[in-house]
Design an enzyme around this catalytic site. Structure first.
Site, PDB file in Angstrom:
ATOM      1  N   LYS A  37       0.836  -1.201   0.000  1.00 45.88           N
ATOM      2  CA  LYS A  37       0.000   0.000   0.000  1.00 45.88           C
ATOM      3  C   LYS A  37       0.876   1.257   0.000  1.00 45.88           C
ATOM      4  O   LYS A  37       0.658   2.189   0.789  1.00 45.88           O
ATOM      5  CB  LYS A  37      -0.900  -0.006   1.238  1.00 45.88           C
ATOM      6  CG  LYS A  37      -1.857  -1.180   1.297  1.00 45.88           C
ATOM      7  CD  LYS A  37      -2.938  -1.046   0.241  1.00 45.88           C
ATOM      8  CE  LYS A  37      -3.989  -2.115   0.382  1.00 45.88           C
ATOM      9  NZ  LYS A  37      -5.087  -1.965  -0.605  1.00 45.88           N
ATOM     10  N   ASP A 109     -10.506  -2.751  12.267  1.00 48.14           N
ATOM     11  CA  ASP A 109     -11.538  -3.781  12.062  1.00 48.14           C
ATOM     12  C   ASP A 109     -10.955  -5.169  12.308  1.00 48.14           C
ATOM     13  O   ASP A 109     -10.668  -5.907  11.372  1.00 48.14           O
ATOM     14  CB  ASP A 109     -12.137  -3.674  10.653  1.00 48.14           C
ATOM     15  CG  ASP A 109     -11.075  -3.595   9.564  1.00 48.14           C
ATOM     16  OD1 ASP A 109      -9.873  -3.754   9.872  1.00 48.14           O
ATOM     17  OD2 ASP A 109     -11.434  -3.388   8.384  1.00 48.14           O
ATOM     18  N   ARG A 208      -7.399  -3.960  -9.795  1.00 44.10           N
ATOM     19  CA  ARG A 208      -6.190  -3.220  -9.430  1.00 44.10           C
ATOM     20  C   ARG A 208      -5.175  -3.258 -10.568  1.00 44.10           C
ATOM     21  O   ARG A 208      -5.185  -4.182 -11.392  1.00 44.10           O
ATOM     22  CB  ARG A 208      -5.570  -3.821  -8.167  1.00 44.10           C
ATOM     23  CG  ARG A 208      -6.475  -3.704  -6.942  1.00 44.10           C
ATOM     24  CD  ARG A 208      -5.743  -4.136  -5.687  1.00 44.10           C
ATOM     25  NE  ARG A 208      -6.585  -4.045  -4.508  1.00 44.10           N
ATOM     26  CZ  ARG A 208      -6.803  -2.931  -3.823  1.00 44.10           C
ATOM     27  NH1 ARG A 208      -6.255  -1.794  -4.223  1.00 44.10           N
ATOM     28  NH2 ARG A 208      -7.564  -2.938  -2.737  1.00 44.10           N
ATOM     29  N   PHE A 302     -19.944 -20.962  -4.312  1.00 44.79           N
ATOM     30  CA  PHE A 302     -18.655 -21.645  -4.501  1.00 44.79           C
ATOM     31  C   PHE A 302     -17.936 -21.829  -3.170  1.00 44.79           C
ATOM     32  O   PHE A 302     -17.499 -22.923  -2.816  1.00 44.79           O
ATOM     33  CB  PHE A 302     -17.797 -20.839  -5.468  1.00 44.79           C
ATOM     34  CG  PHE A 302     -16.390 -21.335  -5.618  1.00 44.79           C
ATOM     35  CD1 PHE A 302     -16.117 -22.491  -6.321  1.00 44.79           C
ATOM     36  CD2 PHE A 302     -15.325 -20.638  -5.042  1.00 44.79           C
ATOM     37  CE1 PHE A 302     -14.809 -22.955  -6.456  1.00 44.79           C
ATOM     38  CE2 PHE A 302     -14.034 -21.087  -5.177  1.00 44.79           C
ATOM     39  CZ  PHE A 302     -13.769 -22.253  -5.880  1.00 44.79           C
ATOM     40  N   LYS A 303     -17.818 -20.742  -2.397  1.00 44.69           N
ATOM     41  CA  LYS A 303     -17.080 -20.802  -1.136  1.00 44.69           C
ATOM     42  C   LYS A 303     -17.811 -21.630  -0.087  1.00 44.69           C
ATOM     43  O   LYS A 303     -17.192 -22.352   0.702  1.00 44.69           O
ATOM     44  CB  LYS A 303     -16.821 -19.384  -0.617  1.00 44.69           C
ATOM     45  CG  LYS A 303     -15.901 -18.561  -1.520  1.00 44.69           C
ATOM     46  CD  LYS A 303     -15.682 -17.151  -0.989  1.00 44.69           C
ATOM     47  CE  LYS A 303     -14.734 -16.367  -1.875  1.00 44.69           C
ATOM     48  NZ  LYS A 303     -14.468 -14.999  -1.361  1.00 44.69           N
ATOM     49  N   GLU A 318     -16.360  -2.583  12.286  1.00 48.00           N
ATOM     50  CA  GLU A 318     -15.358  -1.516  12.358  1.00 48.00           C
ATOM     51  C   GLU A 318     -15.525  -0.689  13.629  1.00 48.00           C
ATOM     52  O   GLU A 318     -16.650  -0.372  14.027  1.00 48.00           O
ATOM     53  CB  GLU A 318     -15.476  -0.599  11.141  1.00 48.00           C
ATOM     54  CG  GLU A 318     -15.233  -1.316   9.819  1.00 48.00           C
ATOM     55  CD  GLU A 318     -15.491  -0.435   8.615  1.00 48.00           C
ATOM     56  OE1 GLU A 318     -14.990  -0.777   7.531  1.00 48.00           O
ATOM     57  OE2 GLU A 318     -16.211   0.582   8.743  1.00 48.00           O
TER      58      GLU A 318
END
Length: 373
Positions: A37, A109, A208, A302-303, A318
């Site tokens: 980052k 978080d 990204r 799927f997961k 958070e």
């Protein structure tokens, strides 16, 4: 105040040693993550007892409104968050950094399960706790993750925990000749990225830049990060970035081709990454977040097939400490509303394009039918 001096090599080493070996270790709190980052400024704070670090928090800092900044401790802090006195001591170190960067908020978080009592304790301390009333535009990380418990199991034992369809697809991909390998080569990273772009277009999501993944590859060492590719007859069908850190193996990014999807390459790839987690002594395998707990959603379905026994794990949400109410309100109220409006506008445009494509197809089909008659 114990703010990490990055010019003090001994202290940096002690800090890294603590973060990496803590029972609360998380890859996004490692100094390596601040390198990924790099468009954010970063600072680290810690608390010592008897010369030993007992709590730490890595902070990402970014200007949002002019000079006004937000401070974000991704999945921090590294300590027992139920020890609110310790967390308060750690946050008192952040207050100095907040002044330095004109911060309007601190947000953290932690990856801990939902706990009403703990939420109430933090609310009494003045934190704003964000969970139930927030949608995907309000929060940074999903509150629901699909987590598979793998500690103490062999892969064959875990197979019995999966859904029947998931087991079938893993075996089918093997029968059809899908192979999986891992790598650290940039050529393979480029292959992954091409699949990643295909996935983003297909699923209509943002993606990204390639440089982000290059930074990730260079930030984490070989024993912590792998590129996985599932292939058939030399053709890459799916890819992933997988990180092993602390007690967790983390499927952080995934991608797949539009071709040969019937060979179930994603299932073969997940099986191999889970095996790596077992070999590395991980206790959990994290499939990452989901925003929708509905089997009509393909990602969740799927997961969930792998996490049939565990189901979705709901995190606490958070915690925000507000330094400037005016800018905080703008960030938490106005910005999400703008994002929702943009999303609605984009979806409306997509529906219009789809309707026009459908109309043109119907006209073409009608003309073809008339020619045949």
């Amino acid at each position: 105040m114990p703010i990490l001096d990055k010019n003090d090599a001994a202290k940096v080493q002690a800090y890294e040693q603590f973060v990496q070996t803590s029972p609360y270790a998380n890859a996004t709190q490692d100094l390596a993550w601040s390198k990924v980052k790099s468009e954010w400024a970063n600072e680290q704070v810690y608390v010592e007892r008897g010369g030993e670090i007992v709590a730490a928090m890595s902070l990402l800092i970014r200007r949002v409104f002019g000079k006004a900044s937000m401070i974000y401790a991704t999945r921090g802090p590294i300590c027992d968050v139920s020890d609110t006195a310790l967390v308060q001591e750690l946050v008192s170190c952040v207050d100095e950094i907040a002044k330095k960067y004109s911060a309007f908020m601190l947000r953290f978080d932690p990856e801990v399960p939902r706990n009403a009592q703990l939420e109430a304790e933090y609310a009494k301390l003045g934190y704003l706790v964000r969970n139930d009333d927030c949608d995907k535009f309000d929060i940074i990380q999903p509150r629901y993750n699909m987590i598979l418990n793998i500690g103490g199991y062999t892969f064959d034992e875990l197979m019995t925990h999966f859904s029947e369809k998931t087991r079938y697809n893993i075996r089918l991909s093997a029968r059809k000749g899908v192979t999986v390998r891992h790598s650290r080569e940039e050529e393979d990273l480029k292959t992954f990225y091409e699949l990643y772009k295909i996935t983003a277009v297909r699923d209509k999501i943002g993606f990204r830049p390639y440089e982000y993944f290059v930074k990730m590859l260079h930030a984490f060492p070989e024993h912590q990060l792998r590129i996985y590719l599932a292939e058939h007859e030399g053709q890459a069908l799916s890819g992933a970035i997988c990180i092993q850190y602390g007690k967790k193996t983390w499927y952080i990014y995934g991608a797949s081709s539009n071709e040969k999807r019937n060979l179930m390459p994603n299932y073969a790839m997940q099986a191999e990454m889970i095996r790596w987690g077992i070999e590395g002594g991980s206790e959990i395998y994290d499939f990452g977040g989901v925003f929708v707990l509905n089997k009509e959603n393909g990602l969740f379905k799927f997961k969930e097939g792998f996490c049939r026994q565990e189901g979705a794990t709901e995190f606490i949400g958070e915690f925000d400490k507000v330094y400037n109410r005016f800018f905080y309100t703008g960030f938490t109220k106005v910005v999400p509303q703008v994002q929702r409006l943009r999303s609605k506008t984009t979806k409306a445009k997509e529906r219009k394009i789809e309707e026009e494509q459908r109309r043109l197809k119907e006209e073409l089909d009608a003309k073809r039918g008339a020619v045949k008659q």
